[in-house]
Design a protein around this motif. Structure first.
Motif, PDB file in Angstrom:
ATOM      1  N   PRO A 149       0.999  -1.274   0.076  1.00  0.00           N
ATOM      2  CA  PRO A 149       0.022  -0.057   0.187  1.00  0.00           C
ATOM      3  C   PRO A 149       0.921   1.468   0.103  1.00  0.00           C
ATOM      4  O   PRO A 149       2.209   1.458   0.541  1.00  0.00           O
ATOM      5  CB  PRO A 149      -0.754   0.044   1.515  1.00  0.00           C
ATOM      6  CG  PRO A 149      -0.241  -1.227   2.033  1.00  0.00           C
ATOM      7  CD  PRO A 149       0.835  -1.838   1.237  1.00  0.00           C
ATOM      8  N   ALA A 150       0.171   2.427  -0.576  1.00  0.00           N
ATOM      9  CA  ALA A 150       0.764   3.379  -0.543  1.00  0.00           C
ATOM     10  C   ALA A 150       1.078   4.113   0.774  1.00  0.00           C
ATOM     11  O   ALA A 150      -0.182   3.599   1.563  1.00  0.00           O
ATOM     12  CB  ALA A 150       0.269   4.691  -1.589  1.00  0.00           C
ATOM     13  N   ALA A 151       1.534   5.180   1.145  1.00  0.00           N
ATOM     14  CA  ALA A 151       1.526   5.755   2.515  1.00  0.00           C
ATOM     15  C   ALA A 151       0.083   6.165   2.597  1.00  0.00           C
ATOM     16  O   ALA A 151      -0.471   6.879   1.776  1.00  0.00           O
ATOM     17  CB  ALA A 151       2.660   6.858   2.420  1.00  0.00           C
ATOM     18  N   THR A 152      -0.380   5.939   3.930  1.00  0.00           N
ATOM     19  CA  THR A 152      -1.585   6.273   4.397  1.00  0.00           C
ATOM     20  C   THR A 152      -1.774   7.911   4.128  1.00  0.00           C
ATOM     21  O   THR A 152      -1.181   8.493   4.670  1.00  0.00           O
ATOM     22  CB  THR A 152      -1.923   5.836   5.816  1.00  0.00           C
ATOM     23  OG1 THR A 152      -1.821   4.179   5.838  1.00  0.00           O
ATOM     24  CG2 THR A 152      -3.376   6.092   6.017  1.00  0.00           C
ATOM     25  N   LEU A 153      -3.021   8.319   3.845  1.00  0.00           N
ATOM     26  CA  LEU A 153      -3.217   9.660   3.802  1.00  0.00           C
ATOM     27  C   LEU A 153      -3.799  10.017   5.044  1.00  0.00           C
ATOM     28  O   LEU A 153      -4.426   9.707   5.727  1.00  0.00           O
ATOM     29  CB  LEU A 153      -4.160  10.060   2.586  1.00  0.00           C
ATOM     30  CG  LEU A 153      -3.904   9.715   1.231  1.00  0.00           C
ATOM     31  CD1 LEU A 153      -4.815  10.003   0.176  1.00  0.00           C
ATOM     32  CD2 LEU A 153      -2.678  10.612   0.861  1.00  0.00           C
ATOM     33  N   THR A 154      -3.817  11.469   5.326  1.00  0.00           N
ATOM     34  CA  THR A 154      -4.303  12.063   6.408  1.00  0.00           C
ATOM     35  C   THR A 154      -5.180  13.239   5.940  1.00  0.00           C
ATOM     36  O   THR A 154      -4.803  13.667   4.926  1.00  0.00           O
ATOM     37  CB  THR A 154      -3.059  12.634   7.397  1.00  0.00           C
ATOM     38  OG1 THR A 154      -2.519  13.826   6.666  1.00  0.00           O
ATOM     39  CG2 THR A 154      -1.926  11.523   7.745  1.00  0.00           C
ATOM     40  N   PRO A 155      -5.919  13.676   6.845  1.00  0.00           N
ATOM     41  CA  PRO A 155      -6.796  14.784   6.308  1.00  0.00           C
ATOM     42  C   PRO A 155      -6.015  15.924   5.916  1.00  0.00           C
ATOM     43  O   PRO A 155      -6.360  16.787   4.997  1.00  0.00           O
ATOM     44  CB  PRO A 155      -7.661  15.161   7.607  1.00  0.00           C
ATOM     45  CG  PRO A 155      -7.977  13.825   8.074  1.00  0.00           C
ATOM     46  CD  PRO A 155      -6.546  13.129   8.079  1.00  0.00           C
ATOM     47  N   ALA A 156      -4.829  16.052   6.654  1.00  0.00           N
ATOM     48  CA  ALA A 156      -4.103  17.438   6.168  1.00  0.00           C
ATOM     49  C   ALA A 156      -3.450  17.334   4.788  1.00  0.00           C
ATOM     50  O   ALA A 156      -3.327  18.452   4.180  1.00  0.00           O
ATOM     51  CB  ALA A 156      -2.980  17.535   7.153  1.00  0.00           C
ATOM     52  N   ASP A 157      -2.969  16.070   4.627  1.00  0.00           N
ATOM     53  CA  ASP A 157      -2.770  15.792   3.058  1.00  0.00           C
ATOM     54  C   ASP A 157      -3.473  16.466   2.060  1.00  0.00           C
ATOM     55  O   ASP A 157      -3.003  17.037   1.075  1.00  0.00           O
ATOM     56  CB  ASP A 157      -2.305  14.490   2.684  1.00  0.00           C
ATOM     57  CG  ASP A 157      -1.280  13.767   3.827  1.00  0.00           C
ATOM     58  OD1 ASP A 157      -0.323  14.408   3.938  1.00  0.00           O
ATOM     59  OD2 ASP A 157      -1.645  12.490   4.003  1.00  0.00           O
ATOM     60  N   LEU A 158      -4.837  16.319   2.273  1.00  0.00           N
ATOM     61  CA  LEU A 158      -5.869  16.538   1.293  1.00  0.00           C
ATOM     62  C   LEU A 158      -6.186  18.108   0.799  1.00  0.00           C
ATOM     63  O   LEU A 158      -6.771  18.586   0.295  1.00  0.00           O
ATOM     64  CB  LEU A 158      -7.128  15.939   1.523  1.00  0.00           C
ATOM     65  CG  LEU A 158      -7.233  14.562   1.496  1.00  0.00           C
ATOM     66  CD1 LEU A 158      -8.301  13.793   1.668  1.00  0.00           C
ATOM     67  CD2 LEU A 158      -6.499  13.753   0.215  1.00  0.00           C
ATOM     68  N   ALA A 159      -5.460  18.977   1.891  1.00  0.00           N
ATOM     69  CA  ALA A 159      -5.517  20.445   1.563  1.00  0.00           C
ATOM     70  C   ALA A 159      -5.133  20.966   0.635  1.00  0.00           C
ATOM     71  O   ALA A 159      -5.391  22.064   0.112  1.00  0.00           O
ATOM     72  CB  ALA A 159      -5.056  20.903   2.983  1.00  0.00           C
ATOM     73  N   ALA A 160      -3.949  20.016  -0.262  1.00  0.00           N
ATOM     74  CA  ALA A 160      -3.360  20.705  -1.388  1.00  0.00           C
ATOM     75  C   ALA A 160      -4.377  20.443  -2.642  1.00  0.00           C
ATOM     76  O   ALA A 160      -4.092  20.908  -3.768  1.00  0.00           O
ATOM     77  CB  ALA A 160      -2.057  19.827  -1.862  1.00  0.00           C
ATOM     78  N   ILE A 161      -5.552  19.890  -2.328  1.00  0.00           N
ATOM     79  CA  ILE A 161      -6.504  19.652  -3.489  1.00  0.00           C
ATOM     80  C   ILE A 161      -7.577  20.881  -3.422  1.00  0.00           C
ATOM     81  O   ILE A 161      -8.547  20.789  -2.547  1.00  0.00           O
ATOM     82  CB  ILE A 161      -7.152  18.266  -3.343  1.00  0.00           C
ATOM     83  CG1 ILE A 161      -6.157  17.180  -3.773  1.00  0.00           C
ATOM     84  CG2 ILE A 161      -8.298  18.070  -4.440  1.00  0.00           C
ATOM     85  CD1 ILE A 161      -6.738  15.583  -3.508  1.00  0.00           C
ATOM     86  N   ALA A 162      -7.326  21.704  -4.109  1.00  0.00           N
ATOM     87  CA  ALA A 162      -7.998  23.178  -3.957  1.00  0.00           C
ATOM     88  C   ALA A 162      -9.060  23.339  -5.005  1.00  0.00           C
ATOM     89  O   ALA A 162      -9.987  24.112  -4.845  1.00  0.00           O
ATOM     90  CB  ALA A 162      -7.038  24.092  -4.248  1.00  0.00           C
ATOM     91  N   CYS A 163      -9.133  22.336  -5.849  1.00  0.00           N
ATOM     92  CA  CYS A 163     -10.330  22.494  -6.832  1.00  0.00           C
ATOM     93  C   CYS A 163     -11.595  22.041  -6.233  1.00  0.00           C
ATOM     94  O   CYS A 163     -11.650  21.394  -5.293  1.00  0.00           O
ATOM     95  CB  CYS A 163     -10.029  21.648  -8.125  1.00  0.00           C
ATOM     96  SG  CYS A 163      -9.771  19.725  -7.942  1.00  0.00           S
ATOM     97  N   PRO A 164     -12.824  22.388  -6.782  1.00  0.00           N
ATOM     98  CA  PRO A 164     -13.969  21.897  -6.341  1.00  0.00           C
ATOM     99  C   PRO A 164     -14.093  20.419  -6.673  1.00  0.00           C
ATOM    100  O   PRO A 164     -13.527  19.840  -7.668  1.00  0.00           O
ATOM    101  CB  PRO A 164     -14.956  22.406  -7.315  1.00  0.00           C
ATOM    102  CG  PRO A 164     -14.461  23.996  -7.632  1.00  0.00           C
ATOM    103  CD  PRO A 164     -12.973  23.422  -8.060  1.00  0.00           C
ATOM    104  N   VAL A 165     -14.740  19.607  -5.537  1.00  0.00           N
ATOM    105  CA  VAL A 165     -14.623  18.494  -5.274  1.00  0.00           C
ATOM    106  C   VAL A 165     -16.264  17.751  -5.146  1.00  0.00           C
ATOM    107  O   VAL A 165     -16.761  18.583  -4.119  1.00  0.00           O
ATOM    108  CB  VAL A 165     -13.616  17.824  -4.411  1.00  0.00           C
ATOM    109  CG1 VAL A 165     -13.980  16.070  -4.361  1.00  0.00           C
ATOM    110  CG2 VAL A 165     -12.275  18.019  -4.895  1.00  0.00           C
ATOM    111  N   LEU A 166     -16.685  16.787  -5.772  1.00  0.00           N
ATOM    112  CA  LEU A 166     -18.069  16.119  -5.307  1.00  0.00           C
ATOM    113  C   LEU A 166     -17.570  14.842  -4.692  1.00  0.00           C
ATOM    114  O   LEU A 166     -17.031  14.100  -5.720  1.00  0.00           O
ATOM    115  CB  LEU A 166     -18.815  16.205  -6.698  1.00  0.00           C
ATOM    116  CG  LEU A 166     -20.073  15.356  -6.166  1.00  0.00           C
ATOM    117  CD1 LEU A 166     -20.934  15.950  -5.264  1.00  0.00           C
ATOM    118  CD2 LEU A 166     -21.002  14.934  -7.593  1.00  0.00           C
ATOM    119  N   VAL A 167     -17.731  14.543  -3.725  1.00  0.00           N
ATOM    120  CA  VAL A 167     -17.691  13.116  -3.108  1.00  0.00           C
ATOM    121  C   VAL A 167     -19.184  12.622  -3.224  1.00  0.00           C
ATOM    122  O   VAL A 167     -20.087  13.143  -2.572  1.00  0.00           O
ATOM    123  CB  VAL A 167     -17.246  12.979  -1.747  1.00  0.00           C
ATOM    124  CG1 VAL A 167     -17.302  11.812  -0.994  1.00  0.00           C
ATOM    125  CG2 VAL A 167     -15.786  13.948  -1.681  1.00  0.00           C
TER     126      VAL A 167
END
Length: 164
Positions: free
Chosen positions: A93-111
């Motif tokens: 597995p790749a390194a586990t992501l943290t919520p802080a990592d996702l701050a770099a995704i600034a574009c609009p996102v639909l989940v």
């Protein structure tokens, strides 16, 4: 220029990694079929899924892991590659992501996640993304998401509504 991208399950996880590596490449993202699994791994469930895929996916044993059985059936549907799916799931597995990592995704996102999907809850994922919206897909489990009219409608509405 930047693109709009839609990913489901492993494809959505791949889009997150791509957007983290090169956020300028994306204008909008639709991430479907992911939630708590972005931040946590279940190695036991993954091993059961790989075993079920490798066994052929036709088990009707009610004592087996239902999620693993469904993954195996999905992997063995026409047009899918069970060997490739098992290999991807078996990889280191790749390194586990943290919520802080996702701050770099600034574009609009639909989940977008089905209300019966095992990846729920998605609250932490949505909260971690700086510009995210959530769509709950009624009466939809993980494997029904790509063909869900609620999903298709939500994705198209999001892509049409967000300025780009």
């Amino acid at each position: 220029g930047p693109v709009d991208a839609i990913g489901f399950s492993l494809g959505a996880m791949t889009l997150i990694r791509a957007a983290l590596a090169q956020p300028q490449r994306f204008r909008r993202l639709v991430l479907a079929g992911i939630g708590k699994n972005v931040f946590e791994r279940d190695d036991e469930a993954t091993a059961a899924i790989v075993a079920a895929i490798e066994e052929g996916g036709d088990s009707t044993d009610t004592g087996s892991d239902n999620r693993a059985r469904l993954f195996a059936q999905y992997a063995h549907q026409s047009g899918n590659d069970p060997v490739a799916l098992a290999a991807v799931m078996r990889r280191t597995p790749a390194a586990t992501l943290t919520p802080a990592d996702l701050a770099a995704i600034a574009c609009p996102v639909l989940v977008a996640v089905g209300d019966q999907d095992f990846v729920l809850p998605a609250d932490d994922l949505v909260a971690a993304l700086p510009d995210a919206r959530f769509a709950s897909l009624r009466r939809t489990d993980h494997f029904a998401t790509p063909e869900s009219f609620d999903f298709i409608d939500a994705a198209l509405e999001f892509l049409d509504a967000v300025p780009g």
